[in-house]
Design an enzyme around this catalytic site. Structure first.
Site, short mmCIF file in Angstrom:
data_model
loop_
_atom_site.label_atom_id
_atom_site.label_comp_id
_atom_site.label_asym_id
_atom_site.label_seq_id
_atom_site.Cartn_x
_atom_site.Cartn_y
_atom_site.Cartn_z
N LYS A 19 46.49 40.91 69.57
CA LYS A 19 46.39 40.13 70.80
C LYS A 19 46.17 38.66 70.46
O LYS A 19 45.12 38.28 69.96
CB LYS A 19 45.21 40.60 71.67
CG LYS A 19 45.23 39.96 73.07
CD LYS A 19 43.89 40.05 73.77
CE LYS A 19 43.01 38.86 73.49
NZ LYS A 19 43.56 37.55 74.02
N GLU B 70 27.16 25.51 68.31
CA GLU B 70 28.49 25.09 67.89
C GLU B 70 29.15 24.27 69.01
O GLU B 70 29.37 24.77 70.11
CB GLU B 70 29.32 26.33 67.58
CG GLU B 70 30.64 26.07 66.92
CD GLU B 70 31.35 27.35 66.52
OE1 GLU B 70 32.01 27.35 65.48
OE2 GLU B 70 31.22 28.36 67.24
N GLU C 161 34.76 37.75 62.46
CA GLU C 161 34.60 36.40 61.93
C GLU C 161 34.33 35.52 63.14
O GLU C 161 35.22 35.24 63.93
CB GLU C 161 35.86 35.97 61.18
CG GLU C 161 35.62 34.80 60.23
CD GLU C 161 35.85 33.44 60.85
OE1 GLU C 161 34.91 32.91 61.49
OE2 GLU C 161 36.95 32.91 60.71
N CYS D 63 35.81 26.76 62.77
CA CYS D 63 34.51 27.43 62.67
C CYS D 63 33.75 27.06 61.40
O CYS D 63 32.53 27.16 61.35
CB CYS D 63 34.69 28.95 62.77
SG CYS D 63 35.86 29.64 61.60
#
Length: 490
Positions: free
Chosen positions: A185, A391, A259, A293
């Protein structure tokens, strides 16, 4: 007013777009639902395409596509993966332009993504033929043992918007190399390069080995996580997405490979080469507009050199060329991926200032078309504040100070993330000792965000578990079986 390079030239034409359909069992299929998601060019805000939103039934049809891929030999799988790498190389310019148009990536970033896709395919092709296991032998008298490594079966892969083809390759290359099939996806925001890739390689890959279903995470992603015939779900995405997938997968006890986010600390000690550190952060903190990231976004610098370092960093950040990727190959900072993400990053900067941070450079949204935010450095960031802990995922680097090595290590570890970090020092003993104390899956010394497909990538704590890249990825996507034969003679 920040100077933004604009362009009236389109990076791709309508006839270069991929089929806007699901790819199931070797063919593009008309969607079952009329519901679509609008894909935009973030440099202009204009619509590029309408991509279908998949249904549970379409996921089920993709999972049911079960060819005999697991019965192929490592050499046969390697030959196919190398052919896929050839096709990507042959179409590198087209795939790079699609990445730039859909994701707002400067040419340097998009080209690097395509080159990385080629390399991970070639690495995985070789790795498929190079497993090493415990040697066969009699570990019990008159009983010979040997170890088989087997594919898991069908794997569901969920790919993020920031690296739609490269992160896809980090998943599908080792998944296929290990003998699995998959249903992938892509992100609704950036599905075009993955759809183009599957169009280009369709005839080189046996039908049903790799399927692509576009759509919402709450529909397509959830069905991948709870489908009884999927052996594992591999996701690169946010912490919230990872929690949702892990919870759903727990019902069937399927394996999960996550992850997730990061908040990489960069520990800059008083003996560091400050100019090299500032130059390194120019790249590592702002690559792909900070939508990375592992980006080096949280500087912890010794108080005795903080002022000098900030001056060097501001000088570096002030030199960026910002603009539409179509405006020239020298553009270094493109737009953020969407209006929603743009709003979140601007809000995060505002929150940091409200919590006491100062803007050393940048700090503003750019007026006009597209979703541009100025490359930003925030100083005076206090421990425990939003900017120090969460973040931001944009072109924003924060600066905190510390007084002792022990404090630096403690502060580096105080966030819920543990994906990556770096240590900047010229002290040889410190360069070995400090990385051992940091809770992160990758710790660089005197560099940051330097990646290779030969070595593992993945995090600790809230950054997830499992490893992408290297032989460790193929191990994650396979299982070991012990076979023992009693050969006693009576």
């Amino acid at each position: 007013m920040t100077d933004i390079r604009r362009s009236t030239t389109a990076l791709i034409t309508a006839d270069e777009l991929p089929p806007l359909k699901h790819f199931i069992d070797g063919a593009f299929r008309d969607p079952a639902s009329a519901e679509t998601a609008t894909v935009v060019n973030p440099a202009t805000g204009e619509a590029l395409a309408e991509v279908p939103r998949g249904t549970v039934d379409e996921v089920d049809a993709a999972v049911a596509a079960l060819p005999a891929w697991r019965e192929t030999t490592p050499k046969e799988r390697a030959d196919v993966l190398n052919r896929l790498a050839d096709i990507v190389e042959e179409n590198a310019d087209l795939l790079s332009r699609i990445e730039s148009a859909n994701g707002g990536k400067p040419k340097e970033v998009a080209d690097d993504d395509i080159a990385g896709t080629v390399d991970v395919l070639r690495f995985s092709a070789g790795a498929a033929r190079a497993y090493t296991e415990l040697g066969a032998g009699d570990y019990v008298t008159d009983h010979t043992s040997f170890i088989l490594r087997e594919p898991l079966g069908v794997i569901g892969a969920v790919v993020p918007w920031n690296y739609p083809l490269l992160m896809g390759a980090w998943k599908f290359a080792p998944i296929l190399a290990a003998g699995n099939t998959l249903v992938l996806k892509p992100s609704e925001q950036t599905p075009l390069s993955m759809l183009k890739f599957i169009e280009l390689i369709a005839e080189a890959l046996p039908a049903g080995v790799m399927n692509v279903v576009t759509g919402r995470g709450t529909v397509v992603g959830n069905r991948l996580a709870d489908h009884p015939d999927i052996a594992m779900v591999a996701l690169t995405g946010s912490v919230g997405s990872g929690q949702a997938v892990a919870t759903a997968a727990g019902e069937s006890l399927k394996r999960v490979h996550l992850e997730l986010g990061g908040k990489a600390p960069l520990l800059i000690f008083e003996d560091a080469d400050l100019a090299a550190a500032a130059e390194g952060i120019r790249a590592a903190g702002y690559w792909n507009s900070g939508q990375e990231c592992g980006a080096g976004t949280r500087v912890l610098v010794h108080e005795s050199v903080a002022s000098e370092f900030v001056d060097l960093l501001v000088e570096q950040v002030s030199s960026f060329v910002i603009g539409d990727p179509a405006a020239g190959e020298d553009v270094e900072i493109g737009p953020l991926v969407s209006k929603g993400h743009f709003d979140r990053v601007v809000s995060a900067i505002d929150t940091a200032v409200q919590e006491g941070a100062s803007v050393a450079v940048g700090g503003r949204a750019v007026e006009g078309d597209g979703f541009f935010v100025e490359p930003t450095v925030l100083t005076g960031v206090e421990p425990g504040t939003f900017a120090a802990s969460e973040e931001i995922f944009g072109p924003v680097v924060t600066v905190e100070t510390f007084s002792t090595e022990e404090e630096a290590v403690r502060r580096a570890n105080e966030t819920p993330y543990g994906l990556s970090a770096s240590v900047w020092t010229t002290d040889a003993a410190r360069s070995i000792d400090v990385p051992r104390k940091i809770d992160a899956g990758t710790v660089w010394v005197n560099c940051h965000l330097v990646l290779a497909n030969d070595v593992p990538w993945g995090g600790f704590k809230g950054s997830g578990y499992g490893r992408d890249l290297s032989l460790y990825a193929l191990q994650d996507y396979s299982r070991t079986k012990h076979v023992q034969i009693n050969h006693a003679r009576r």
